[in-house]
Design an enzyme around this catalytic site. Structure first.
Site, PDB file in Angstrom:
ATOM      1  N   HIS A 207     -49.912  37.918  -9.875  1.00  0.00           N
ATOM      2  CA  HIS A 207     -49.160  37.653 -11.113  1.00  0.00           C
ATOM      3  C   HIS A 207     -50.052  38.192 -12.230  1.00  0.00           C
ATOM      4  O   HIS A 207     -51.134  37.659 -12.467  1.00  0.00           O
ATOM      5  CB  HIS A 207     -48.948  36.137 -11.225  1.00  0.00           C
ATOM      6  CG  HIS A 207     -48.529  35.645 -12.577  1.00  0.00           C
ATOM      7  ND1 HIS A 207     -47.397  34.886 -12.767  1.00  0.00           N
ATOM      8  CD2 HIS A 207     -49.097  35.756 -13.809  1.00  0.00           C
ATOM      9  CE1 HIS A 207     -47.276  34.577 -14.048  1.00  0.00           C
ATOM     10  NE2 HIS A 207     -48.302  35.083 -14.700  1.00  0.00           N
ATOM     11  N   ASP A 333     -38.173  35.502  -7.547  1.00  0.00           N
ATOM     12  CA  ASP A 333     -39.057  34.584  -8.283  1.00  0.00           C
ATOM     13  C   ASP A 333     -38.317  33.283  -8.617  1.00  0.00           C
ATOM     14  O   ASP A 333     -38.455  32.744  -9.717  1.00  0.00           O
ATOM     15  CB  ASP A 333     -39.642  35.235  -9.548  1.00  0.00           C
ATOM     16  CG  ASP A 333     -40.825  34.434 -10.114  1.00  0.00           C
ATOM     17  OD1 ASP A 333     -41.299  33.505  -9.436  1.00  0.00           O
ATOM     18  OD2 ASP A 333     -41.264  34.754 -11.232  1.00  0.00           O
ATOM     19  N   HIS A 337     -36.718  24.141 -12.053  1.00  0.00           N
ATOM     20  CA  HIS A 337     -37.288  23.149 -12.969  1.00  0.00           C
ATOM     21  C   HIS A 337     -36.272  22.037 -13.174  1.00  0.00           C
ATOM     22  O   HIS A 337     -35.065  22.288 -13.200  1.00  0.00           O
ATOM     23  CB  HIS A 337     -37.637  23.770 -14.322  1.00  0.00           C
ATOM     24  CG  HIS A 337     -38.852  24.637 -14.279  1.00  0.00           C
ATOM     25  ND1 HIS A 337     -40.120  24.139 -14.060  1.00  0.00           N
ATOM     26  CD2 HIS A 337     -38.987  25.978 -14.408  1.00  0.00           C
ATOM     27  CE1 HIS A 337     -40.984  25.153 -14.065  1.00  0.00           C
ATOM     28  NE2 HIS A 337     -40.317  26.270 -14.263  1.00  0.00           N
TER      29      HIS A 337
END
Ligand SMILES: [Zn+2]
Ligand SMILES: [Zn+2]
Length: 462
Positions: A207, A333, A337
């Site tokens: 990343h 990805d 949440h």
């Protein structure tokens, strides 16, 4: 659909991936379906018989006889693709199961047409020791509906200071290493990790972001951030690290993969490094290929992710890189949440979007239907993500393990209207009408997903 479990179905699971052993083996004939497997050069109608975990027959429409007990699916007007492989997902377990777990995350993957996925280690605890990885592998054997592989952390606690025991983690099943969520800021630490890679094997996935350049940025630094008065994350935060780490990889003759590339400068750095012989690869996400920072004007926190959505010129550069093969795979990805965490002002919201259920329909609708990227290329790049870790690429060919997805390209649906298979709903495509509904997914010979519409059709036929 047939529930006959067979011992051979298990043989279709790659030994480096883990999933439940108790899912029924698919035993079905898909009639007169348009098979598109770009690598096989196959782009025409076929009958497909799936049996004992494999593609038992692949022949001209109307020629395959259905064995007793096999279900029959009318494939007319639908497409069969090799099922997709996602090299970059966050399943949030251990530690954040209120956002996702192995069952819900792999259910979302199956609903999106995926037959394999690779989970990131930025969990709680971090996957930085063999007992954590061992527990995760055991949990996947009980809960994962789709074969799942795991990366381990490069540094302990993702703190960027002390390397994990990479060789031991490889022996315990790690496909490779990543500190995803965070960059490895220290060039010295990364260099040592690349040197250890010679002993341990396994790709190091990065990343890329320079913490000092990203600062407290919450979106792409550009005209939109200036207009909104928000702190920006400049493209050079990513591209300077891609250039640095490609140089390190070349110097150490190491194998490095760049995760979620977002900007034209990174594409240039990757292409230059590759041209100089560095063993580097890259991935792009559906959201960076389909959206720009323009949508952030809505201040909807679903559009907040890291790296951020960037400018139109960046989006175009990514598409061109996917087309040319500089970027060889697409990764979701997928980053769940909790609702209460995302439903706050944009600046305070955590970064990430879920993406497994929308990856193909978003790319098909936003890129293929608009003429920006051919359907064959989308299928090829969405099936390539496991190969960088040495996993086989799904194929629709006789005697191959049955890994395929049935898609109705004409069917439209509103994203999120019927909920999500994921435990979270923070999807950047929420509310959009997309084309290309996944009807069925067979993963490693098992029936991993069937749509409500298809289930009704099969019930009606029975
Ligand atoms: Zn990341
Ligand atoms: Zn990630």
């Amino acid at each position: 659909m047939s529930g006959r479990a067979t011992a051979t179905a298990g043989a279709a699971v790659d030994p480096r991936l883990f999933c439940r052993g108790d899912l029924p083996a698919a035993e079905l004939v898909i009639r007169a379906v348009h098979v598109l497997d770009p690598r096989a050069g196959l782009d025409e109608q076929r009958d497909i018989l799936i049996r004992d975990g494999r593609i038992a027959e692949l022949a001209a429409p109307g020629t395959v006889a259905a064995p007793a007990g096999a279900a029959t699916v009318d494939g007319a007007g639908k497409h069969a693709f090799p099922a997709f492989v996602d090299p970059h997902v966050h399943l949030r377990t251990p530690g954040q199961e209120y956002e996702e777990d192995l069952d819900t995350g792999t259910s979302a993957a199956a609903a999106g047409g995926f037959c394999a996925l690779i989970a990131m280690p930025n969990t709680d605890p971090v996957v930085d020791e063999t007992p954590v990885l061992g527990a995760l592998v055991a949990a996947a054997r009980r809960q994962a509906r789709v074969p799942t592989g795991f990366l381990a952390a490069i540094t302990r606690g993702l703190r960027g200071q002390q390397l994990t025991e990479m060789a031991a983690l490889r022996d315990a099943g790690a496909l490779g290493f990543s500190d995803d969520g965070k960059p490895v800021a220290s060039a010295g630490i990364l260099r040592r990790a690349l040197q250890y890679q010679r002993l341990s094997g396994g790709v190091i996935a990065l990343h890329e972001e320079d913490p000092e350049l990203s600062g407290s940025g919450v979106m792409h630094e550009g005209a939109v951030s200036a207009r909104l008065g928000m702190a920006g994350i400049p493209s050079i935060s990513e591209s300077t690290m891609v250039a640095r780490d490609a140089a390190l990889a070349r110097n150490e003759n190491a194998r490095v993969h760049f995760q979620h590339l977002s900007c034209s400068e990174s594409v240039e750095a990757l292409a230059a490094a590759r041209a100089h012989g560095a063993r580097v690869s890259g991935e792009a996400t559906p959201h960076h290929l389909a959206l720009t920072d323009d949508v952030v004007r809505t201040l909807d926190s679903r559009f907040k992710m890291n790296p951020p959505l960037r400018a139109e010129a960046d989006r175009r550069a990514l598409i061109e890189a996917v087309r040319s093969g500089v970027i060889e795979c697409i990764a979701s990805d997928h980053a769940p949440h909790a609702r209460e965490q995302k439903e706050v002002p944009f600046e305070q919201a955590p970064m990430g979007t879920i993406g497994l259920e929308t990856a193909f329909p978003a790319l098909f609708t936003e890129l293929a239907l608009s003429g920006e990227l051919e359907l064959e290329l989308i299928v090829e790049r969405m099936t390539a993500g496991g190969a960088l870790y040495g996993l086989p690429i799904p194929r629709i060919a006789p005697d191959e393990p049955a890994n395929l997805t049935l898609v109705d390209l004409d069917a439209q649906f509103e994203v999120g209207a019927a909920g999500y298979a994921s435990r979270s709903s923070n999807c950047c495509f929420h509310g959009r009408t997309l084309h290309g509904r996944v009807e069925l997914t067979v993963a490693a010979g098992r029936l991993a997903f069937q749509s409500a519409a298809l289930a009704r059709e099969l019930l009606g036929a029975a």
